[in-house]
Write a protein that holds these residues in place. Structure first.
Motif, PDB file in Angstrom:
ATOM      1  N   ILE A   1       0.868  -1.188   0.000  1.00  0.00           N
ATOM      2  CA  ILE A   1       0.000   0.000   0.000  1.00  0.00           C
ATOM      3  C   ILE A   1       0.893   1.222   0.000  1.00  0.00           C
ATOM      4  O   ILE A   1       1.758   1.384   0.862  1.00  0.00           O
ATOM      5  N   ASP A   2       0.692   2.086  -0.977  1.00  0.00           N
ATOM      6  CA  ASP A   2       1.577   3.238  -1.142  1.00  0.00           C
ATOM      7  C   ASP A   2       0.801   4.396  -1.751  1.00  0.00           C
ATOM      8  O   ASP A   2      -0.257   4.202  -2.356  1.00  0.00           O
ATOM      9  N   GLY A   3       1.328   5.578  -1.623  1.00  0.00           N
ATOM     10  CA  GLY A   3       0.747   6.742  -2.267  1.00  0.00           C
ATOM     11  C   GLY A   3       1.233   6.858  -3.704  1.00  0.00           C
ATOM     12  O   GLY A   3       1.999   6.016  -4.192  1.00  0.00           O
ATOM     13  N   ALA A   4       0.778   7.878  -4.397  1.00  0.00           N
ATOM     14  CA  ALA A   4       1.250   8.171  -5.749  1.00  0.00           C
ATOM     15  C   ALA A   4       1.141   9.675  -5.958  1.00  0.00           C
ATOM     16  O   ALA A   4       0.304  10.338  -5.345  1.00  0.00           O
ATOM     17  N   ASP A   5       2.007  10.200  -6.811  1.00  0.00           N
ATOM     18  CA  ASP A   5       1.996  11.642  -7.080  1.00  0.00           C
ATOM     19  C   ASP A   5       1.065  11.996  -8.226  1.00  0.00           C
ATOM     20  O   ASP A   5       0.510  13.093  -8.268  1.00  0.00           O
ATOM     21  N   GLU A   6       0.899  11.076  -9.147  1.00  0.00           N
ATOM     22  CA  GLU A   6      -0.064  11.226 -10.239  1.00  0.00           C
ATOM     23  C   GLU A   6      -0.505   9.840 -10.686  1.00  0.00           C
ATOM     24  O   GLU A   6       0.291   8.900 -10.701  1.00  0.00           O
ATOM     25  N   ILE A   7      -1.767   9.710 -11.071  1.00  0.00           N
ATOM     26  CA  ILE A   7      -2.282   8.477 -11.678  1.00  0.00           C
ATOM     27  C   ILE A   7      -3.082   8.870 -12.906  1.00  0.00           C
ATOM     28  O   ILE A   7      -4.006   9.693 -12.812  1.00  0.00           O
ATOM     29  N   SER A   8      -2.736   8.299 -14.048  1.00  0.00           N
ATOM     30  CA  SER A   8      -3.430   8.632 -15.292  1.00  0.00           C
ATOM     31  C   SER A   8      -4.699   7.804 -15.442  1.00  0.00           C
ATOM     32  O   SER A   8      -4.929   6.839 -14.701  1.00  0.00           O
ATOM     33  N   HIS A   9      -5.509   8.149 -16.436  1.00  0.00           N
ATOM     34  CA  HIS A   9      -6.791   7.465 -16.631  1.00  0.00           C
ATOM     35  C   HIS A   9      -6.602   5.979 -16.938  1.00  0.00           C
ATOM     36  O   HIS A   9      -7.490   5.170 -16.689  1.00  0.00           O
ATOM     37  N   ASP A  10      -5.423   5.606 -17.478  1.00  0.00           N
ATOM     38  CA  ASP A  10      -5.157   4.186 -17.748  1.00  0.00           C
ATOM     39  C   ASP A  10      -4.302   3.547 -16.649  1.00  0.00           C
ATOM     40  O   ASP A  10      -3.686   2.501 -16.843  1.00  0.00           O
ATOM     41  N   PHE A  11      -4.254   4.200 -15.500  1.00  0.00           N
ATOM     42  CA  PHE A  11      -3.665   3.656 -14.271  1.00  0.00           C
ATOM     43  C   PHE A  11      -2.156   3.442 -14.329  1.00  0.00           C
ATOM     44  O   PHE A  11      -1.624   2.573 -13.648  1.00  0.00           O
ATOM     45  N   HIS A  12      -1.473   4.257 -15.120  1.00  0.00           N
ATOM     46  CA  HIS A  12      -0.032   4.390 -14.958  1.00  0.00           C
ATOM     47  C   HIS A  12       0.198   5.465 -13.890  1.00  0.00           C
ATOM     48  O   HIS A  12      -0.665   6.314 -13.668  1.00  0.00           O
ATOM     49  N   GLY A  13       1.369   5.421 -13.248  1.00  0.00           N
ATOM     50  CA  GLY A  13       1.600   6.373 -12.166  1.00  0.00           C
ATOM     51  C   GLY A  13       2.972   7.000 -12.189  1.00  0.00           C
ATOM     52  O   GLY A  13       3.918   6.464 -12.776  1.00  0.00           O
TER      53      GLY A  13
ATOM     54  N   LEU B 125      -0.064  11.706 -17.598  1.00  0.00           N
ATOM     55  CA  LEU B 125       1.015  11.991 -16.656  1.00  0.00           C
ATOM     56  C   LEU B 125       1.888  13.141 -17.161  1.00  0.00           C
ATOM     57  O   LEU B 125       1.948  13.413 -18.358  1.00  0.00           O
ATOM     58  N   GLY B 126       2.603  13.781 -16.239  1.00  0.00           N
ATOM     59  CA  GLY B 126       3.643  14.714 -16.636  1.00  0.00           C
ATOM     60  C   GLY B 126       3.621  16.063 -15.973  1.00  0.00           C
ATOM     61  O   GLY B 126       4.643  16.740 -15.917  1.00  0.00           O
ATOM     62  N   ARG B 127       2.466  16.475 -15.466  1.00  0.00           N
ATOM     63  CA  ARG B 127       2.446  17.772 -14.793  1.00  0.00           C
ATOM     64  C   ARG B 127       3.306  17.721 -13.531  1.00  0.00           C
ATOM     65  O   ARG B 127       4.016  18.664 -13.202  1.00  0.00           O
ATOM     66  N   PHE B 128       3.234  16.583 -12.821  1.00  0.00           N
ATOM     67  CA  PHE B 128       4.124  16.386 -11.673  1.00  0.00           C
ATOM     68  C   PHE B 128       5.509  16.049 -12.203  1.00  0.00           C
ATOM     69  O   PHE B 128       5.650  15.212 -13.087  1.00  0.00           O
ATOM     70  N   PRO B 129       6.561  16.708 -11.690  1.00  0.00           N
ATOM     71  CA  PRO B 129       7.918  16.444 -12.197  1.00  0.00           C
ATOM     72  C   PRO B 129       8.295  14.966 -12.028  1.00  0.00           C
ATOM     73  O   PRO B 129       8.061  14.380 -10.972  1.00  0.00           O
ATOM     74  N   LEU B 130       8.854  14.389 -13.078  1.00  0.00           N
ATOM     75  CA  LEU B 130       9.222  12.965 -13.060  1.00  0.00           C
ATOM     76  C   LEU B 130      10.587  12.795 -12.405  1.00  0.00           C
ATOM     77  O   LEU B 130      11.595  13.270 -12.929  1.00  0.00           O
ATOM     78  N   PRO B 131      10.668  12.083 -11.270  1.00  0.00           N
ATOM     79  CA  PRO B 131      11.957  11.886 -10.612  1.00  0.00           C
ATOM     80  C   PRO B 131      12.779  10.809 -11.320  1.00  0.00           C
ATOM     81  O   PRO B 131      12.247   9.762 -11.686  1.00  0.00           O
ATOM     82  N   VAL B 132      14.057  11.089 -11.490  1.00  0.00           N
ATOM     83  CA  VAL B 132      14.997  10.115 -12.032  1.00  0.00           C
ATOM     84  C   VAL B 132      16.144  10.001 -11.036  1.00  0.00           C
ATOM     85  O   VAL B 132      16.840  10.984 -10.760  1.00  0.00           O
ATOM     86  N   GLU B 133      16.320   8.809 -10.452  1.00  0.00           N
ATOM     87  CA  GLU B 133      17.393   8.597  -9.473  1.00  0.00           C
ATOM     88  C   GLU B 133      18.661   8.206 -10.219  1.00  0.00           C
ATOM     89  O   GLU B 133      18.653   7.276 -11.031  1.00  0.00           O
TER      90      GLU B 133
END
Length: 229
Positions: free
Chosen positions: A84-96, A130-138
């Motif tokens: 169980i976890d949060g998400a910063d964005e979830i698209s209509h096709d359930f990618h996050g 997706l994309g309005r929230f900045p995409l983190p890259v580690e």
């Protein structure tokens, strides 16, 4: 802000109700997952719930231990029954997109070995694309400036995640995070493949085709969406 927190608490408590005796549970990271862990701690204490928690960050580990939830690392279990976890964005096709709390690497490792995944969010996190929230890259520190320049050349509008004005944010693995301000990701699968192919990129915040259930906090109460693929 209080109302927002109430929504987070509501979905955190609702998600915790899916946890049953004997489960190995992936414990997410962030302000919404916090309430889920608190509720699991209450159930351990008051209902004698027997679970093992697999934390996705040092912060979640510390919280779970303080609540007397037994914890193990992902390498000490064969699999995780439910994460169980949060998400910063979830698209209509359930990618996050995840990683706003800088725990994306551990979160994705735990998610990968989970039989089921629930994301808990308030309705502001549900988006068309997706994309309005900045995409983190580690990224590993060695060569990080080269990757930064590459992202600039690709017009991905990169910025280093900062701890303070002078100090780079460090993940639990000692890596750096470059946030990409993309505004709209038309093809998340292609972007994920591109980022996966770059040397020095450890992980990115695109969580694609992973979630099984989304619980959305709304003023009228939690809405549960079952994801079918």
């Amino acid at each position: 802000m209080g109302k927002q927190l109430n929504l987070k608490e509501m979905v955190g408590i609702k998600a915790a109700s899916y946890v049953t005796d004997g489960m190995t549970v992936g414990l997410g990271t962030g302000s919404t997952a916090y309430y889920m862990i608190e509720e699991l701690g209450r159930r351990v204490k008051e209902e004698n719930l027997k679970i093992v928690g697999v934390p996705t960050s040092y912060a979640s580990k510390k919280q779970a231990e303080a609540l007397n939830i037994p914890v193990k690392t992902i390498d000490q279990v064969n699999y995780v029954d439910l994460t169980i976890d949060g998400a910063d964005e979830i698209s209509h096709d359930f990618h996050g997109i995840k990683g706003g709390g800088a725990a994306l690497l551990f979160e994705k490792v735990v998610a990968t070995y989970s039989k089921e995944i629930i994301w808990i969010v308030d309705e502001s996190k549900m988006v068309d694309k997706l994309g309005r929230f900045p995409l983190p890259v580690e990224v590993i520190p060695y060569g990080q400036d080269q990757l930064f320049r590459l992202f600039q050349e690709k017009n991905y509008h990169p910025s280093f995640r900062m701890e303070s004005e002078e100090v780079l944010k460090q993940t639990d693995s000692g890596n750096s995070i470059i946030d990409l301000q993309l505004d709209c990701i038309d093809d998340p699968i292609a972007l994920a493949n591109e980022l996966d192919s770059l040397v020095g990129v450890v992980e990115h915040g695109l969580f694609l085709s992973m979630v099984d259930r989304v619980i959305i906090g709304k003023e009228s109460g939690p809405e549960v969406l079952e994801v079918t693929r």
